[in-house]
Design a protein around this motif. Structure first.
Motif, mmCIF file in Angstrom:
data_model
loop_
_atom_site.group_PDB
_atom_site.id
_atom_site.type_symbol
_atom_site.label_atom_id
_atom_site.label_comp_id
_atom_site.label_asym_id
_atom_site.label_seq_id
_atom_site.Cartn_x
_atom_site.Cartn_y
_atom_site.Cartn_z
ATOM 1 N N GLY A 128 0.819 -1.202 0.000
ATOM 2 C CA GLY A 128 0.000 0.000 0.000
ATOM 3 C C GLY A 128 0.852 1.249 0.000
ATOM 4 N N ILE A 129 0.248 2.373 0.358
ATOM 5 C CA ILE A 129 0.946 3.655 0.304
ATOM 6 C C ILE A 129 0.327 4.593 1.333
ATOM 7 C CG2 ILE A 129 -0.562 4.720 -1.438
ATOM 8 C CD1 ILE A 129 2.042 5.724 -2.825
ATOM 9 N N TRP A 130 1.131 5.525 1.850
ATOM 10 C CA TRP A 130 0.635 6.532 2.790
ATOM 11 C C TRP A 130 0.408 7.822 1.997
ATOM 12 C CZ3 TRP A 130 -0.984 5.576 7.605
ATOM 13 C CH2 TRP A 130 -1.336 6.671 8.403
ATOM 14 N N PRO A 131 -0.830 8.120 1.611
ATOM 15 C CA PRO A 131 -1.075 9.206 0.649
ATOM 16 C C PRO A 131 -0.760 10.594 1.172
ATOM 17 C CG PRO A 131 -3.150 8.352 1.511
ATOM 18 C CD PRO A 131 -2.075 7.436 2.008
ATOM 19 N N GLU A 132 -0.746 10.778 2.500
ATOM 20 C CA GLU A 132 -0.485 12.113 3.050
ATOM 21 C C GLU A 132 0.998 12.464 3.092
ATOM 22 O OE1 GLU A 132 -4.416 10.797 4.135
ATOM 23 O OE2 GLU A 132 -2.473 9.893 4.603
ATOM 24 N N SER A 133 1.876 11.528 2.786
ATOM 25 C CA SER A 133 3.307 11.822 2.802
ATOM 26 C C SER A 133 3.636 12.931 1.813
ATOM 27 C CB SER A 133 4.108 10.566 2.440
ATOM 28 O OG SER A 133 5.473 10.884 2.244
ATOM 29 N N GLN A 134 4.562 13.799 2.205
ATOM 30 C CA GLN A 134 4.988 14.880 1.314
ATOM 31 C C GLN A 134 5.591 14.338 0.023
ATOM 32 O OE1 GLN A 134 3.235 17.649 2.406
ATOM 33 N NE2 GLN A 134 5.040 18.678 1.577
ATOM 34 N N SER A 135 6.100 13.127 0.072
ATOM 35 C CA SER A 135 6.672 12.519 -1.134
ATOM 36 C C SER A 135 5.619 12.299 -2.208
ATOM 37 C CB SER A 135 7.334 11.180 -0.787
ATOM 38 O OG SER A 135 8.511 11.383 -0.035
ATOM 39 N N PHE A 136 4.348 12.302 -1.798
ATOM 40 C CA PHE A 136 3.261 12.046 -2.747
ATOM 41 C C PHE A 136 2.315 13.240 -2.878
ATOM 42 C CE2 PHE A 136 4.134 7.906 -0.471
ATOM 43 C CZ PHE A 136 5.061 7.475 -1.403
ATOM 44 N N ASN A 137 2.773 14.407 -2.437
ATOM 45 C CA ASN A 137 1.987 15.625 -2.598
ATOM 46 C C ASN A 137 1.867 15.955 -4.088
ATOM 47 O OD1 ASN A 137 1.731 18.696 -2.872
ATOM 48 N ND2 ASN A 137 1.344 18.400 -0.689
ATOM 49 N N ASP A 138 0.703 16.441 -4.508
ATOM 50 C CA ASP A 138 0.497 16.672 -5.948
ATOM 51 C C ASP A 138 0.577 18.139 -6.347
ATOM 52 O OD1 ASP A 138 -1.855 17.660 -4.898
ATOM 53 O OD2 ASP A 138 -3.157 16.632 -6.326
ATOM 54 N N GLU A 139 1.182 18.965 -5.506
ATOM 55 C CA GLU A 139 1.313 20.374 -5.863
ATOM 56 C C GLU A 139 2.117 20.513 -7.159
ATOM 57 O OE1 GLU A 139 3.064 24.576 -4.016
ATOM 58 O OE2 GLU A 139 3.037 22.747 -2.797
ATOM 59 N N GLY A 140 1.552 21.233 -8.117
ATOM 60 C CA GLY A 140 2.210 21.444 -9.398
ATOM 61 C C GLY A 140 1.932 20.375 -10.431
ATOM 62 N N PHE A 141 1.203 19.320 -10.060
ATOM 63 C CA PHE A 141 0.888 18.249 -11.002
ATOM 64 C C PHE A 141 -0.426 18.546 -11.721
ATOM 65 C CE2 PHE A 141 4.028 15.993 -8.581
ATOM 66 C CZ PHE A 141 4.523 15.016 -9.438
ATOM 67 N N SER A 142 -0.457 18.263 -12.992
ATOM 68 C CA SER A 142 -1.688 18.373 -13.773
ATOM 69 C C SER A 142 -2.539 17.130 -13.535
ATOM 70 C CB SER A 142 -1.339 18.506 -15.254
ATOM 71 O OG SER A 142 -0.607 17.373 -15.692
ATOM 72 N N PRO A 143 -3.776 17.108 -14.032
ATOM 73 C CA PRO A 143 -4.598 15.898 -13.888
ATOM 74 C C PRO A 143 -3.932 14.676 -14.514
ATOM 75 C CG PRO A 143 -5.953 17.758 -14.527
ATOM 76 C CD PRO A 143 -4.527 18.223 -14.623
ATOM 77 N N ALA A 144 -4.440 13.506 -14.181
ATOM 78 C CA ALA A 144 -3.872 12.244 -14.668
ATOM 79 C C ALA A 144 -3.821 12.217 -16.189
ATOM 80 C CB ALA A 144 -4.706 11.075 -14.155
ATOM 81 N N PRO A 145 -2.838 11.516 -16.761
ATOM 82 C CA PRO A 145 -2.754 11.410 -18.226
ATOM 83 C C PRO A 145 -4.052 10.862 -18.820
ATOM 84 C CG PRO A 145 -0.791 10.495 -17.181
ATOM 85 C CD PRO A 145 -1.758 10.769 -16.082
ATOM 86 N N LYS A 146 -4.374 11.294 -20.027
ATOM 87 C CA LYS A 146 -5.622 10.883 -20.671
ATOM 88 C C LYS A 146 -5.689 9.377 -20.894
ATOM 89 C CE LYS A 146 -6.406 15.301 -23.014
ATOM 90 N NZ LYS A 146 -6.564 15.996 -24.326
ATOM 91 N N LYS A 147 -4.535 8.740 -21.027
ATOM 92 C CA LYS A 147 -4.503 7.296 -21.271
ATOM 93 C C LYS A 147 -4.922 6.492 -20.037
ATOM 94 C CE LYS A 147 0.257 6.663 -19.730
ATOM 95 N NZ LYS A 147 1.618 6.192 -20.037
ATOM 96 N N TRP A 148 -4.912 7.129 -18.863
ATOM 97 C CA TRP A 148 -5.118 6.406 -17.610
ATOM 98 C C TRP A 148 -6.551 5.893 -17.496
ATOM 99 C CZ3 TRP A 148 -2.768 3.690 -14.310
ATOM 100 C CH2 TRP A 148 -3.280 3.451 -13.035
#
Length: 696
Positions: A128-148
């Motif tokens: 699994g994964i800990w989503p609140e970790s700063q390593s997984f912060n999405d600041e500056g990320f665009s939405p998921a790729p269209k292929k997803w």
């Protein structure tokens, strides 16, 4: 007599944590001296600001936002570097900032294709994964790729974002990581760059993944370290359909499983069919031969090596002797020594043999409270390190035993761990599982080595740091060791290559990593060395331009399977109804177009072995490669033709390598290398011939 290695377990750490104190010392300008920090060539990137980069490094070193006050001069016109006034402590901190990704070349200045990297999805099959970790912060990320095509089914109170774009769980109510393993591997592969990360001050610097702009899809298949095969199969099924580009899986059994009964082998075969490369950890049961559990030829099997940084711990005995071992120890005893007790003297119900190895259930807690427990290593270094032990060499073990036997009041002081520079650390570590490949000895496994010792990465804040029930510490970033840590390094390297070559097949990406790998120092605990590190140590930046690649298709893999399995078993792996060739048409595993070459021969018998290979030109359109053999005196090797001339990209050429000798003693081997060289590219493949020992 069997040789042992000692383990020291500090049963006093809960007390020592309470007595830790921070000593502050004012730093005067007189303590600072001018130093030049050379950072290499300037990257070919108009957006890159050398001064900002230099100030960023300086801020981390001096731990101050006013770091520019210590800057003397910035070098930014022809090369990158700066001069600054630094203390001796800051210089040491700067020297130890080199993380595993810096070590293998993927640093802040590495050429990147950021837009394409953001479209790459790394599938992590783990705890699994800990989503609140700063390593997984999405600041500056665009939405998921269209292929997803994936979904976020992480369970209650689990939220995905533009970094973690998918999550699934199997046999669990949540995809949240409560063990720490999955968060660690995910952030090693594709975590954000987090400045100032450390484990209680150890390995302080920037923790980041190899492809920090990539997206992550987490597939939780393990619940408290139990990973059912049906969950693993389901994760592969989903990951392939969801649209991941690379899969990293740091799981495995304790022994080799036949391909048609192995969910990882079957799942990764179907991933390969869809153009997805799977990186798989080799296992942690070394250094014994034949312990590698990932032996599928369509998978990138990863061994664990050190970097040029080694975290050590010192033990000062009551007689003044200092022993040095491996451990990640965050506490200090402030000079206090504690009694030593040997495992066999700390039990009331186990035999001496079991107790001196501190087997589960043998140690009486009341007999070790407030003492340092000494154990003989029985399960290998990796188990000891996970339990929080300090691992000593055989030489220091003998010194410790001698001291224990010399006095009735043996004491010792375990110091806080420290990071040292060790250029000789580029070797495969002892716990990393070794070849040979027990299913297909003609395919060398592991394929490659990557950093797997003291890797700093994200961790679950609710997980225990060690396996000790008394360890109540919790951290956001932890130092872990294992082939589990090496595997996401290789997966990220593959993802990095894919960002520049999205049209390349899994075989081409794998080939590029293997043929450009660094040759490694030979370890002294296993022979041949190829069984430890495969083709060598991963070198992802050079792998972007390998010159030549060894391609293999789905049909090639099926033909290989047909060479040693019947139609029914091949179908269980491939899912296809194809019929296998019969008789002499079956072919030989040694002719599978693999980037390494291996064969097994009868002992003390003359032999001639022909390896047939085909390479594709992915370098310069007009190029000529000449063959060079780095030989072994025990065999003769010939390459026909010795020159390959290409007129266009993607052109293919075939050659034959012939190895012959009068015979090899039982259990011995001969190893060499074939290098194709065009003046720029060095395409290296190991050649290994081993006589069949009686134990096989």
């Amino acid at each position: 007599m069997a040789k042992h290695r000692a383990l020291l377990f500090p049963y006093v750490f809960s007390i020592l944590i309470l007595t830790m104190s921070l000593l502050c010392k004012a730093i005067d300008d007189e303590d600072r001296k001018p130093y030049i920090v050379y950072l290499g060539s300037l990257p070919n990137d108009e957006a890159f600001s050398p001064l900002s980069h230099q100030i960023g490094i300086l801020e981390r070193v001096v731990e101050s936002t006013s770091a520019s006050n210590f800057l003397i001069r910035s070098y930014k016109r022809s090369f990158n570097g700066f001069a600054a006034k630094l203390t001796d402590q800051e210089i040491e901190r700067l020297a130890n900032m080199k993380k595993s990704w810096d070590f293998i070349g993927l640093n802040d200045e590495t050429k990147r294709n950021s837009t394409t990297e953001s479209d790459v999805v790394v599938g992590v099959i783990d705890t699994g994964i800990w989503p609140e970790s700063q390593s997984f912060n999405d600041e500056g990320f665009s939405p998921a790729p269209k292929k997803w095509k994936g979904v976020c089914e992480g369970g209650k109170n689990f939220t995905c974002n533009n970094k973690i774009i998918g999550a699934r769980r199997y046999n669990s109510s949540s995809a949240r990581d409560e063990v720490g393993h999955g968060s660690h591997t995910a952030s090693t592969a594709a975590g954000n760059a987090i400045k100032g990360a450390s484990f209680y001050g150890l390995a302080q610097g920037t923790a980041r993944g190899g492809v920090p702009s990539a997206r992550i899809a987490a597939y939780k298949v393990c619940e408290f370290k139990k990973c059912p095969g049906e969950a693993i199969m389901a994760a592969f099924d989903d990951a392939i359909a969801d649209g991941v580009d690379i899969i990293t899986i740091s799981l495995g059994g304790t022994s080799v499983t036949p391909f048609d009964k192995d969910p990882i082998a079957i799942g990764s075969f179907h991933a390969m069919k869809k153009g997805i490369l799977t990186a798989h950890s080799a296992g942690n049961r070394g250094p014994e031969e034949g312990t590698v559990v990932s032996v599928e030829p369509w998978v990138l099997t990863v061994a664990a090596s050190g970097t040029d940084r080694w975290i050590i711990d010192k033990v000062v005995l009551g007689n003044g002797r200092t022993l040095i071992g491996n451990s990640v120890n965050s506490f200090t005893s402030n000079g206090t020594s504690y009694p030593l007790v040997y495992g066999k003297d700390a039990t009331s119900h186990c035999s001496n043999l079991d107790a001196q190895s501190c087997l589960a259930g043998c140690i009486d807690r009341d007999l070790v409270k407030g003492k340092i427990l000494v154990c003989d290593a029985s399960d290998g270094d990796i188990v000891a390190l996970q339990a929080g032990a300090l691992v000593l060499s055989i030489k220091d073990y003998e010194g410790l035993k001698s001291y224990l036997n010399s006095t009735k009041h043996a004491k010792a002081n375990i110091l806080k761990s420290e990071a040292i520079k060790d250029p000789a650390a580029l070797i495969v570590v002892s716990f990393s599982s070794r070849g040979p490949n027990l299913i297909l000895p003609e395919i060398i496994k592991p394929d490659i080595s990557a950093p797997g010792v003291d890797i700093l990465a994200a961790f679950s804040p609710v997980a225990a740091i060690t396996d000790s029930p008394d360890d109540g510490r919790h951290v956001k970033y932890s130092l872990l060791s294992g082939t589990s840590m090496a595997c996401p390094h290789a997966a990220a390297a593959a993802a990095y290559i894919r960002t520049f070559h999205p049209e390349w097949s899994p075989a081409a990406i794998k080939s590029s990593l293997m043929t450009t790998a660094w040759p490694m120092n030979h370890t002294d605990d296993v022979s041949p060395a190829e069984f430890a590190h495969g083709s060598g140590h991963i070198n992802p930046v050079t792998a972007l331009d390998p010159g030549l690649v060894y391609e293999t298709s789905e049909d090639d893999h099926i033909k290989l399977l047909c060479s040693f399995l019947d139609d029914a078993r091949v179908k269980l792996i491939s899912g296809e109804n194809s019929s296998c060739p019969k008789g002499s048409e079956k072919g030989s595993p040694k002719d599978f177009n693999y980037p390494s070459l291996a064969a097994v021969v009868k002992p003390v018998t003359s032999f001639t072995i022909n390896f047939n290979r085909t390479v594709k030109n992915v370098g310069l359109a007009n190029s000529t490669y000449k063959a060079k053999i780095l030989p072994d005196s025990k065999v003769d090797i010939k390459v026909v033709p010795q020159v390959l001339s290409f007129k266009s990209l993607n052109e293919e050429k075939t050659f034959t390598v012939t190895v012959f000798a009068k015979g090899l003693p039982d259990g011995s081997h001969a190893s060499a290398s074939l290098v194709w060289y065009d003046g720029t590219h060095r395409v290296r493949s190991p050649i290994l011939v081993r006589s069949k020992a009686a134990s096989w």
